[in-house]
Write a protein that holds these residues in place. Structure first.
Motif, PDB file in Angstrom:
ATOM      1  N   ARG A  43       2.212  13.325   3.217  1.00  0.00           N
ATOM      2  CA  ARG A  43       2.628  12.225   2.354  1.00  0.00           C
ATOM      3  C   ARG A  43       1.982  12.369   0.984  1.00  0.00           C
ATOM      4  NH1 ARG A  43       2.765   9.476   7.473  1.00  0.00           N
ATOM      5  NH2 ARG A  43       4.606   8.132   7.579  1.00  0.00           N
ATOM      6  N   ALA A  44       2.717  11.966  -0.038  1.00  0.00           N
ATOM      7  CA  ALA A  44       2.206  12.004  -1.404  1.00  0.00           C
ATOM      8  C   ALA A  44       1.804  10.600  -1.837  1.00  0.00           C
ATOM      9  CB  ALA A  44       3.267  12.559  -2.347  1.00  0.00           C
ATOM     10  N   LEU A  45       0.632  10.471  -2.435  1.00  0.00           N
ATOM     11  CA  LEU A  45       0.128   9.190  -2.924  1.00  0.00           C
ATOM     12  C   LEU A  45       0.812   8.830  -4.247  1.00  0.00           C
ATOM     13  CD1 LEU A  45      -3.528   7.974  -3.002  1.00  0.00           C
ATOM     14  CD2 LEU A  45      -2.182   7.947  -5.097  1.00  0.00           C
ATOM     15  N   ILE A  46       1.299   7.587  -4.342  1.00  0.00           N
ATOM     16  CA  ILE A  46       1.927   7.083  -5.559  1.00  0.00           C
ATOM     17  C   ILE A  46       1.212   5.804  -5.981  1.00  0.00           C
ATOM     18  CG2 ILE A  46       4.084   6.365  -6.666  1.00  0.00           C
ATOM     19  CD1 ILE A  46       4.217   9.190  -5.546  1.00  0.00           C
ATOM     20  N   SER A  67       2.340  -0.631   1.586  1.00  0.00           N
ATOM     21  CA  SER A  67       0.898  -0.767   1.341  1.00  0.00           C
ATOM     22  C   SER A  67       0.236  -1.857   2.173  1.00  0.00           C
ATOM     23  CB  SER A  67       0.620  -1.026  -0.146  1.00  0.00           C
ATOM     24  OG  SER A  67       1.162  -0.002  -0.943  1.00  0.00           O
ATOM     25  N   HIS A  68       0.848  -2.209   3.330  1.00  0.00           N
ATOM     26  CA  HIS A  68       0.229  -3.173   4.230  1.00  0.00           C
ATOM     27  C   HIS A  68      -0.782  -2.465   5.133  1.00  0.00           C
ATOM     28  CE1 HIS A  68       3.392  -5.607   2.750  1.00  0.00           C
ATOM     29  NE2 HIS A  68       4.302  -5.336   3.670  1.00  0.00           N
ATOM     30  N   ILE A  69      -1.805  -3.212   5.566  1.00  0.00           N
ATOM     31  CA  ILE A  69      -2.810  -2.690   6.481  1.00  0.00           C
ATOM     32  C   ILE A  69      -2.872  -3.582   7.719  1.00  0.00           C
ATOM     33  CG2 ILE A  69      -5.267  -2.237   6.851  1.00  0.00           C
ATOM     34  CD1 ILE A  69      -5.533  -1.671   3.886  1.00  0.00           C
ATOM     35  N   LEU A  70      -2.843  -2.968   8.876  1.00  0.00           N
ATOM     36  CA  LEU A  70      -3.016  -3.656  10.157  1.00  0.00           C
ATOM     37  C   LEU A  70      -4.224  -3.046  10.844  1.00  0.00           C
ATOM     38  CD1 LEU A  70      -2.127  -5.418  12.594  1.00  0.00           C
ATOM     39  CD2 LEU A  70      -0.625  -3.513  13.266  1.00  0.00           C
ATOM     40  N   THR A  71      -5.278  -3.826  11.010  1.00  0.00           N
ATOM     41  CA  THR A  71      -6.482  -3.318  11.662  1.00  0.00           C
ATOM     42  C   THR A  71      -6.848  -4.233  12.825  1.00  0.00           C
ATOM     43  OG1 THR A  71      -8.784  -2.609  11.313  1.00  0.00           O
ATOM     44  CG2 THR A  71      -8.055  -4.545  10.100  1.00  0.00           C
ATOM     45  N   MET A  72      -7.295  -3.637  13.930  1.00  0.00           N
ATOM     46  CA  MET A  72      -7.527  -4.413  15.153  1.00  0.00           C
ATOM     47  C   MET A  72      -8.655  -3.814  15.977  1.00  0.00           C
ATOM     48  SD  MET A  72      -4.156  -3.070  17.270  1.00  0.00           S
ATOM     49  CE  MET A  72      -3.080  -3.118  15.833  1.00  0.00           C
ATOM     50  N   THR A  73      -9.200  -4.616  16.854  1.00  0.00           N
ATOM     51  CA  THR A  73     -10.238  -4.143  17.756  1.00  0.00           C
ATOM     52  C   THR A  73      -9.977  -4.705  19.144  1.00  0.00           C
ATOM     53  OG1 THR A  73     -12.640  -3.893  18.003  1.00  0.00           O
ATOM     54  CG2 THR A  73     -11.850  -6.075  17.414  1.00  0.00           C
ATOM     55  N   LEU A 132      -3.146  -2.272  -0.524  1.00  0.00           N
ATOM     56  CA  LEU A 132      -3.562  -1.038  -1.186  1.00  0.00           C
ATOM     57  C   LEU A 132      -2.962  -0.926  -2.588  1.00  0.00           C
ATOM     58  CD1 LEU A 132      -3.124   1.451   1.803  1.00  0.00           C
ATOM     59  CD2 LEU A 132      -5.246   0.429   0.970  1.00  0.00           C
ATOM     60  N   PRO A 133      -3.676  -0.310  -3.530  1.00  0.00           N
ATOM     61  CA  PRO A 133      -3.155  -0.142  -4.884  1.00  0.00           C
ATOM     62  C   PRO A 133      -2.250   1.091  -5.014  1.00  0.00           C
ATOM     63  CG  PRO A 133      -5.382   0.716  -4.779  1.00  0.00           C
ATOM     64  CD  PRO A 133      -5.087   0.139  -3.425  1.00  0.00           C
ATOM     65  N   PHE A 134      -1.833   1.631  -3.883  1.00  0.00           N
ATOM     66  CA  PHE A 134      -0.932   2.787  -3.879  1.00  0.00           C
ATOM     67  C   PHE A 134      -0.104   2.741  -2.610  1.00  0.00           C
ATOM     68  CE2 PHE A 134      -5.282   3.962  -2.611  1.00  0.00           C
ATOM     69  CZ  PHE A 134      -5.091   4.228  -1.255  1.00  0.00           C
ATOM     70  N   TYR A 135       0.956   3.514  -2.590  1.00  0.00           N
ATOM     71  CA  TYR A 135       1.732   3.705  -1.387  1.00  0.00           C
ATOM     72  C   TYR A 135       1.974   5.195  -1.229  1.00  0.00           C
ATOM     73  CZ  TYR A 135       5.722   3.731  -4.667  1.00  0.00           C
ATOM     74  OH  TYR A 135       6.565   4.010  -5.693  1.00  0.00           O
ATOM     75  N   PHE A 136       2.615   5.601  -0.138  1.00  0.00           N
ATOM     76  CA  PHE A 136       2.805   7.012   0.142  1.00  0.00           C
ATOM     77  C   PHE A 136       4.287   7.313   0.374  1.00  0.00           C
ATOM     78  CE2 PHE A 136      -1.544   6.153   1.392  1.00  0.00           C
ATOM     79  CZ  PHE A 136      -2.239   7.288   1.028  1.00  0.00           C
ATOM     80  N   ASN A 137       4.752   8.387  -0.230  1.00  0.00           N
ATOM     81  CA  ASN A 137       6.083   8.887   0.044  1.00  0.00           C
ATOM     82  C   ASN A 137       5.979  10.027   1.054  1.00  0.00           C
ATOM     83  OD1 ASN A 137       7.471   7.155  -1.595  1.00  0.00           O
ATOM     84  ND2 ASN A 137       7.674   8.579  -3.304  1.00  0.00           N
TER      85      ASN A 137
END
Length: 313
Positions: A152-155, A264-270, A306-311
Motif C-alpha cells: 500500500r502507498a501512503l497518501i 483512516s479509521h482505527i479499530l483497536t481491541m483487547t 489518521l492524517p493519511f490513508y493508503f492506496n
C-alpha cells in the motif's frame, strides 16, 4: 562495543519453545535464534527505523491487557540514539490516541513499510517519557519476511484538503454491524501480546519476556466472525518463531488492531485468546496450519483518526 562478544540471553521463552518442539523445529530454531535475534539493531535496521513515518506498537495497560496501536509523525518519527536505543516523536499524536506510556513499561515495536513490504521488529522497555517523545531500550531486534503483506502507498490527507479529526472515539464490547463489515473486508491486522515468567528470571534479565506486536495478513475475509464477541483466525506458515502464539499460550490474552485504510479509521481491541487444539474445521481455512480464537472484552473505534490513508497497489 563488540556485540559479537556480548552474552545473548535466551532468544525464545518456554511457550515459544514448546510450540517449536511440537513441530520438531526446536533444535533448528535454537540455531536460527542465536543468528538472527540480537540484543542490538544492525546498521540496516537503524537506517530503516529512522526513515519511517508510522510504526506499530504493542503495550500493556495497568490491568495487564495488551493493546496494539499505531504511532505516526509527518517528519522525524524515530530518532536512533544508538543501536540499542530509540526515541519516538509523539508531538503530532492527539492525547486521546496515545496508549499508556510510562517509564519501565515493556513494549513491542513493529517497523513496517507497506509500500515495499519491508519490516523489522524490536522488543524493549520504555526508559523515559516526555510531553513530546518517549525512549526505549532494546532487548531484542530481528527482521521479518514480507510474506502476507499487502502493498500500500501512503497518501497524506492534506493533499486532498482533508484533515484527521481524531475526536470521535466510540467504546464498545460487541461487534456491531459496521464493525463486522470492517473486519470482514480486512486483509491485514496487527496483534499485540506479551509474556512474563518472573519465577525463573526477572523480566529485565530474560530478554525473551515482554511485549510484542506483529502483522497478520491474508485474503479479505480471512478473519472469521463467529458471533458478536468472537473471532477465529488462521495461522499460516511463517518463520517458526511463534512469538505471538507463544505469548497467547502463556497468557491467554491478545490485543488486535484493524485499520480502515481507505477512510483512516482505527479499530483497536483487547480480550482473551487461545490456540485451538486439533480444530475439526481447519480445512475450511485455505493454507492454514492452525487456528486461534479471540474473545472481545473491550474495544475502541476512532473515526478519521489518521492524517493519511493508503492506496492498495
Amino acid at each position: 562495543m563488540n556485540h559479537k562478544s556480548m552474552h545473548r540471553p535466551a532468544q525464545f521463552h518456554e511457550h515459544e519453545q514448546a510450540l517449536q518442539q511440537r513441530l520438531g523445529k526446536k533444535s533448528m530454531m535454537d540455531k536460527v535464534g542465536k543468528n538472527f535475534i540480537r540484543p542490538f539493531m544492525p546498521q540496516q535496521h537503524c537506517e530503516f527505523f529512522a526513515e519511517l513515518q508510522y510504526v506499530f506498537i504493542g503495550v500493556i495497560d495497568s490491568q495487564l491487557k495488551p493493546w496494539a496501536h499505531i504511532l505516526y509523525h509527518s517528519t522525524s518519527l524515530i530518532k536512533v540514539m544508538d543501536d540499542r536505543h530509540l526515541q519516538i516523536n509523539i508531538s503530532e499524536m492527539p492525547r486521546s490516541q496515545l496508549p499508556p506510556l510510562k517509564s519501565g513499561t515493556d513494549l513491542g515495536l513493529l517497523g513496517i513499510n507497506l509500500s515495499n513490504k519491508r519490516r523489522n521488529r524490536v522488543t524493549g522497555t520504555i526508559v523515559e517519557v516526555t510531553q513530546t517523545s518517549f525512549s526505549i531500550e532494546i532487548k531484542q531486534s530481528f527482521g521479518n519476511c514480507a510474506k502476507y503483506i499487502q502493498p500500500r502507498a501512503l497518501i497524506p490527507r492534506h493533499l486532498s484538503g482533508e484533515t484527521a479529526t481524531g475526536q470521535k472515539v466510540t467504546e464498545f464490547n460487541v461487534f456491531n454491524k459496521s464493525i463486522q463489515t470492517l473486519i470482514q473486508q480486512a486483509d491485514t491486522f496487527f496483534v499485540a501480546s506479551y509474556y512474563f515468567n518472573q519465577s525463573i528470571l526477572s523480566k529485565a534479565e530474560l530478554a525473551s519476556n515482554g511485549a510484542d506486536v506483529s502483522h497478520r495478513g491474508g485474503e479479505p475475509g480471512f478473519v472469521h466472525i463467529d458471533n458478536s464477541t468472537q473471532l477465529t483466525i488462521p495461522d499460516y506458515v511463517g518463520n517458526n518463531f511463534f512469538n505471538t502464539l507463544g505469548n497467547i499460550q502463556g497468557t491467554g490474552k491478545a490485543g488486535l488492531m484493524f485499520i480502515d485504510f481507505k477512510n483512516s479509521h482505527i479499530l483497536t481491541m483487547t480480550g482473551k485468546a487461545s490456540i485451538l487444539p486439533n480444530p475439526p474445521n481447519l480445512a475450511r481455512y485455505a493454507d492454514a496450519k492452525r487456528l486461534w480464537q479471540f474473545n472481545l472484552e473491550q474495544a475502541y473505534f476512532s473515526a478519521n483518526a489518521l492524517p493519511f490513508y493508503f492506496n492498495k497497489r
